[in-house]
Design an enzyme around this catalytic site. Structure first.
Site, PDB file in Angstrom:
ATOM      1  N   LYS A  39      -5.695   9.872  -1.524  1.00  0.00           N
ATOM      2  CA  LYS A  39      -6.269   9.842  -0.176  1.00  0.00           C
ATOM      3  C   LYS A  39      -6.631  11.298   0.124  1.00  0.00           C
ATOM      4  O   LYS A  39      -5.796  12.041   0.651  1.00  0.00           O
ATOM      5  CB  LYS A  39      -5.257   9.289   0.825  1.00  0.00           C
ATOM      6  CG  LYS A  39      -5.827   9.051   2.222  1.00  0.00           C
ATOM      7  CD  LYS A  39      -4.771   8.452   3.129  1.00  0.00           C
ATOM      8  CE  LYS A  39      -5.294   8.236   4.545  1.00  0.00           C
ATOM      9  NZ  LYS A  39      -6.218   7.098   4.634  1.00  0.00           N
ATOM     10  N   ASP A  56       0.494   6.994   4.634  1.00  0.00           N
ATOM     11  CA  ASP A  56      -0.400   6.244   3.758  1.00  0.00           C
ATOM     12  C   ASP A  56      -0.403   6.819   2.343  1.00  0.00           C
ATOM     13  O   ASP A  56      -0.365   6.077   1.350  1.00  0.00           O
ATOM     14  CB  ASP A  56      -1.831   6.263   4.302  1.00  0.00           C
ATOM     15  CG  ASP A  56      -1.978   5.463   5.583  1.00  0.00           C
ATOM     16  OD1 ASP A  56      -1.041   4.726   5.931  1.00  0.00           O
ATOM     17  OD2 ASP A  56      -3.026   5.575   6.236  1.00  0.00           O
ATOM     18  N   GLU A 118      -8.966   6.381  -1.522  1.00  0.00           N
ATOM     19  CA  GLU A 118      -9.019   5.786  -0.180  1.00  0.00           C
ATOM     20  C   GLU A 118      -9.668   6.733   0.808  1.00  0.00           C
ATOM     21  O   GLU A 118      -9.267   7.897   0.937  1.00  0.00           O
ATOM     22  CB  GLU A 118      -7.607   5.430   0.296  1.00  0.00           C
ATOM     23  CG  GLU A 118      -7.621   4.731   1.652  1.00  0.00           C
ATOM     24  CD  GLU A 118      -6.247   4.594   2.257  1.00  0.00           C
ATOM     25  OE1 GLU A 118      -6.160   4.545   3.499  1.00  0.00           O
ATOM     26  OE2 GLU A 118      -5.257   4.542   1.498  1.00  0.00           O
TER      27      GLU A 118
END
Length: 230
Positions: A39, A56, A118
């Protein structure tokens, strides 16, 4: 190097991109695939003794099969839980697509069967005054996995997002429906049928609502074989 790389985006923020990404990683691992994830930009990070950490990014680290240092998974960690370009400006930092491309290419050189990258928010989230996050997967010519939350308005948002991705010259490799609330939306089956018929890309699965999301359990609801074809 990573044989297959995909960018994971959503129709909006808070639609379950991380949960879907983690479930895809678990599903791929169940097929014996070696997986990596990152990410690149995360806002809403917490102060820890080891530095800023994003929930996350930590979920992705737990779900992927290969080990990476946190800074490789989330090289740009920002504390405020606001739009990345605003959070970066407040921190006196600048985010550019070129810099993010460099981070991604570094991970693409590592041995793995699958790399998931992501994004943040939706397809047109700004990185700075000139670039949106879409500039990074476009530069890498990275196919896209689209996350669609099953709620009112999702058809319009999904079709517009898929249209924008294709207009930018990229392929929508597949999409995943995610139930963001315990109570199913009205006319859910009709909504799903419309999306399946009009998104023109494989539906990889429909994730059920879980009060305490478990990516490993959710992996059973996914078919990721299309990610490894060709």
């Amino acid at each position: 190097m990573a044989r297959k790389s995909y960018f994971v985006t959503g129709t909006d923020t808070g639609v379950g991109k991380t949960l879907v990404s983690a479930a895809i990683l678990e599903a791929a691992a169940s097929l014996g695939k070696r997986t990596l994830a990152m990410k690149p930009v995360a806002s809403g990070c917490d102060d820890t003794p080891d530095g800023l950490r994003n929930e996350d990014a930590l979920i992705l680290m737990e779900a992927m099969s290969e080990s990476l240092a946190y800074d490789q998974v989330n090289p740009v960690a920002l504390k405020p839980a606001i739009a990345p370009h605003v959070a970066a400006a407040q921190a006196g930092r600048q985010i550019t697509a070129e810099r993010l491309v460099g981070f991604c290419r570094g991970l693409q050189m590592r041995p793995a069967d699958l790399l998931l990258v992501e994004g943040a928010g939706g397809w047109r989230v700004p990185l700075n005054d000139r670039e949106t996050y879409a500039a990074m997967p476009v530069a890498l010519q990275m196919p896209v996995i689209l996350v669609v939350p099953l709620k009112l308005g999702c058809i319009n948002h999904a079709l517009l997002t898929a249209e924008a991705i294709r207009r930018d010259g990229l392929t929508v490799a597949g999409w995943v429906a995610n139930r963001p609330e315990a109570e199913a939306m009205d006319c859910e089956q009709e909504t799903l049928e419309y999306l399946i018929n009009h998104l023109e890309t494989p539906c990889m699965g429909i994730l059920p609502w879980q009060d305490s999301p478990d990516p490993r359990a959710l992996a059973a609801s996914l078919n990721v074989h299309c990610l490894f074809e060709n």
